[in-house]
Write a protein that holds these residues in place. Structure first.
Motif, PDB file in Angstrom:
ATOM      1  N   VAL A 120       7.292  -1.502   8.600  1.00 13.94           N
ATOM      2  CA  VAL A 120       7.508  -1.951   7.750  1.00 13.94           C
ATOM      3  C   VAL A 120       6.265  -2.129   6.445  1.00 13.94           C
ATOM      4  O   VAL A 120       6.355  -1.786   5.187  1.00 13.94           O
ATOM      5  N   GLY A 121       5.233  -0.796   6.923  1.00 18.02           N
ATOM      6  CA  GLY A 121       4.547  -0.294   5.840  1.00 18.02           C
ATOM      7  C   GLY A 121       5.214   0.823   4.787  1.00 18.02           C
ATOM      8  O   GLY A 121       5.058   1.269   3.762  1.00 18.02           O
TER       9      GLY A 121
ATOM     10  N   ALA B 239       6.544   7.145  -4.162  1.00 16.49           N
ATOM     11  CA  ALA B 239       5.124   8.356  -3.674  1.00 16.49           C
ATOM     12  C   ALA B 239       3.769   8.132  -3.674  1.00 16.49           C
ATOM     13  O   ALA B 239       3.067   8.196  -1.743  1.00 16.49           O
ATOM     14  N   LEU B 240       2.820   7.509  -4.471  1.00 14.27           N
ATOM     15  CA  LEU B 240       1.641   7.211  -4.615  1.00 14.27           C
ATOM     16  C   LEU B 240       1.810   5.740  -3.574  1.00 14.27           C
ATOM     17  O   LEU B 240       0.477   6.567  -2.685  1.00 14.27           O
TER      18      LEU B 240
ATOM     19  N   THR C 246       1.024   5.289   4.446  1.00 18.10           N
ATOM     20  CA  THR C 246       0.606   6.102   6.239  1.00 18.10           C
ATOM     21  C   THR C 246      -1.103   6.854   5.888  1.00 18.10           C
ATOM     22  O   THR C 246      -1.240   6.645   7.297  1.00 18.10           O
ATOM     23  N   LEU C 247      -1.175   7.250   5.237  1.00 16.92           N
ATOM     24  CA  LEU C 247      -2.719   7.067   4.943  1.00 16.92           C
ATOM     25  C   LEU C 247      -3.285   6.398   5.297  1.00 16.92           C
ATOM     26  O   LEU C 247      -4.193   6.276   6.894  1.00 16.92           O
ATOM     27  N   GLY C 248      -3.639   4.842   5.020  1.00 15.19           N
ATOM     28  CA  GLY C 248      -3.750   3.885   5.279  1.00 15.19           C
ATOM     29  C   GLY C 248      -3.825   3.648   6.983  1.00 15.19           C
ATOM     30  O   GLY C 248      -4.117   3.095   7.506  1.00 15.19           O
ATOM     31  N   ILE C 249      -2.572   3.662   7.559  1.00 14.83           N
ATOM     32  CA  ILE C 249      -2.354   3.511   8.893  1.00 14.83           C
ATOM     33  C   ILE C 249      -2.822   3.706   9.493  1.00 14.83           C
ATOM     34  O   ILE C 249      -3.381   3.577  10.692  1.00 14.83           O
TER      35      ILE C 249
END
Lengths: 255, 353
Positions: B72-73, B287-288, B294-297
């Motif tokens: 989902v992310g 991309a940002l 991904t970093l946030g998850i």
């Protein structure tokens, strides 16, 4: 593009008959009749709020007359659907000033009416290249439009109209905010396109530029005050009637 | 699915480390086979990440709920900046926020109907419907008044949120607990059903933008010229607000109502700083956004914090880096405003004649 497509047309490109229009009950444009023949270079002048831009919107079908009829290439302007035959250049685009978009991306938009949902073909890209070259912007193809001067930006918009192979070029005060030197070069470009047979319809506040470049002038202040050759416009009393004390602008230096 | 079931499921999902048998009866999968092909796709994705977990030993890749959350992310990381790029450059960033809040009203309608008449419909589906109706209303109002209006959007935003809270408070009891996941988003409550809904929305959004990219770009850049060239501008404006409604409801699962609009705006703002063209700016913003997601998850999982908040904080950090990079780029390349009057019109005409 070097051909003159409009020479095959015998009917007026723009045909307004007794057109009246208002956004409210008060008309902005009243009882205006105007025919623009193929290949003409027509300038519409008038004081602020005289209805120039509205008249242009009526001509290209962006608004519908309350009274009278507006026809574009012989069809009712409002339902005219050969949009690629008309190129439109505004004072500035509506997008945010930061939008990262290149000259090439702007000019490619001129091909969108031709390709619809599809991709631009190699032929389309070649048309885009030629249009950019015609306006002398080849060195700036990949430059962001926000990094250009006002005059260069307007050239990019004209290139977009050329890329769509427009027969009628409509310009709404294109030299506002453009420096005097670039204005001269800009008019040279317009004259060059006019010489190729493109019909040019120009809304302009700079009366001296109009007198020097346009073939025919319409002076508007809700109604038409003057409609005739540019040379006669300079000697007429229409300027004084429409502009009042601003009449001395004509023939004077552009400030 | 009943309201109680939903509440229990949310609480259990937070506690569960894996899809344990005890949770299975309470899963929200409907009996219908509508989403079956998508469930197959989700299983395939899950197997892929399980293999990746075995290869890398990463703990967060071991759980089925994380597999869905990551999918989902990643989808949000594509569709939010994709739509956001068009919105930001039309200076319509606020519309995402307004629609997210009406989406919340839609969630409340879904929860309410499920509680009262046991409708058994996902709140995300009712959210999509309500947000799209709101989107069309905003667009029609703007057509009548001839301008997107800050005030009317603020009214729509407040009305949506007020309607949502009122409906929720009508059900006395612990309903507010279950609402948190919609307000703030939650990685662990992404069910198979809601992941499938998101996949459908993702396909619709990406497909529509892919098909109508020419028209959307023209309308975004120069609405009047687009209209003169024969593009039915109003229809494309309607399409754009509907797509926005779909994005915010889709992204709401992880981002939450309150932060969802940030994903439409922040990566796009960052991309605008460093991109040389519009096409490039779309890819850079995606991309940002993916970096932020991904970093946030990852940070949310290991730091045991709310994912939506961390994703937005990472996105803002990436934006700050992009601003600095953009300034450096300008200094190095010396691409300041071009001198005026440098082009010879005669040359241009002569060459092509």
């Amino acid at each position: 593009m070097s051909d003159s497509p409009s020479t095959t047309e015998s009917r007026p490109v723009v045909d307004l008959r007794s057109v009246t229009f208002g956004y409210t009950a008060t008309p902005v444009v009243e009882n205006v009749s105007l025919q623009v023949e193929p290949g003409e270079f027509l300038a519409i002048v008038g004081p602020n709020g005289s209805g120039k831009s509205t008249l242009m919107k009526l001509m290209v079908g962006l608004v519908t007359p309350d009274e009278g009829t507006a026809r574009l290439f012989g069809e009712p302007a409002r339902s005219f659907d050969d949009g690629e035959r008309v190129g439109y250049v505004a004072q500035h685009a509506s997008a945010s000033k930061e939008m990262p978009i290149t000259v090439r991306e702007v000019v490619r938009m001129g091909r969108f009416p031709h390709v619809g949902f599809g991709r631009l073909s190699a032929d389309d890209e070649a048309v885009v290249d030629r249009a950019i070259e015609t306006v002398g912007m080849s060195a700036f193809t990949d430059r962001r439009i926000t990094q250009l001067s006002g005059g260069q930006r307007q050239r990019a918009f004209i290139a977009r109209a050329l890329a769509s192979e427009a027969e009628l070029l409509v310009l709404d005060e294109p030299t506002v905010g453009v420096d005097a030197e670039s204005v001269g070069a800009f008019y040279d470009l317009l004259n060059g396109l006019h010489d190729r047979g493109i019909t040019v319809l120009l809304i302009e506040h700079d009366l001296s530029a109009v007198a020097n470049h346009a073939g025919r002038v319409v002076c508007l202040d809700r109604e038409v005050y003057f409609d005739g050759p540019a040379a006669e416009f300079a000697d007429s009393d229409a300027v004084a009637r429409a502009f009042g004390g601003a009449a001395d602008l004509l023939g004077g230096d552009r400030s | 699915m009943s309201l109680t079931a939903l509440l229990i499921q949310s609480s259990l999902a937070v506690l569960s480390v894996q899809s344990s048998p005890a949770v299975i009866p309470l899963q929200s999968e409907p009996e219908t086979t509508l989403f079956d092909p998508l469930y197959g796709l989700l299983d395939l994705w899950s197997e892929l990440l399980t293999a990746l977990a075995e290869a890398t030993g990463l703990e967060l890749l071991q759980f089925a709920f994380m597999h869905r959350a990551i999918l989902v992310g990643l989808c949000i990381g594509v569709m939010a900046p994709l739509i956001g790029t068009f919105l930001v450059h039309r200076q319509l960033a606020l519309i995402g926020d307004a629609l997210a809040h009406t989406g919340f009203a839609g969630v409340a309608v879904g929860l309410f109907l499920n509680a009262v008449i046991d409708l058994g419909v996902s709140p995300y589906l009712t959210a999509v419907v309500v947000a799209m109706i709101a989107a069309l209303s905003i667009e029609l109002i703007s057509e009548v008044t001839d301008a997107y209006n800050d005030v009317s959007m603020a009214i729509v935003l407040s009305t949506g949120f007020a309607l949502g809270t009122t409906l929720i408070s009508l059900n006395a009891g612990g309903l507010a607990v279950g609402v948190n996941q919609f307000l703030f988003g939650n990685l662990s409550t992404v069910s198979k059903e809601s992941a499938s809904i998101l996949l459908v929305l993702f396909a619709l959004i990406v497909g529509t933008v892919g098909l109508t990219r020419n028209q959307l770009l023209y309308v975004t850049f120069d609405e009047t010229a687009a209209a003169v060239s024969g593009i039915p501008v109003r229809w494309y404006n309607r399409v754009m607000v509907m797509l926005t409604a779909m994005v915010v409801v889709g992204a709401m699962q992880i981002m939450g109502v309150i932060l969802v609009a940030a994903m439409l705006v922040v990566p796009v703002a960052g991309a605008t700083q460093v991109s040389r063209s519009f096409t490039e700016s779309i890819f850079v913003s995606i991309a940002l956004a993916e970096i932020a997601v991904t970093l946030g998850i990852g940070v949310a999982y290991y730091g045991e914090v709310t994912a939506g908040g961390v994703i937005v904080l990472v996105a803002v950090a990436v934006y700050v880096v992009a601003v600095v990079a953009g300034k450096l780029q300008t200094v190095i390349a010396d691409e300041g405003p071009v001198e005026t009057g440098g082009i010879d019109a005669e040359d241009g005409l002569t060459r092509s004649d």
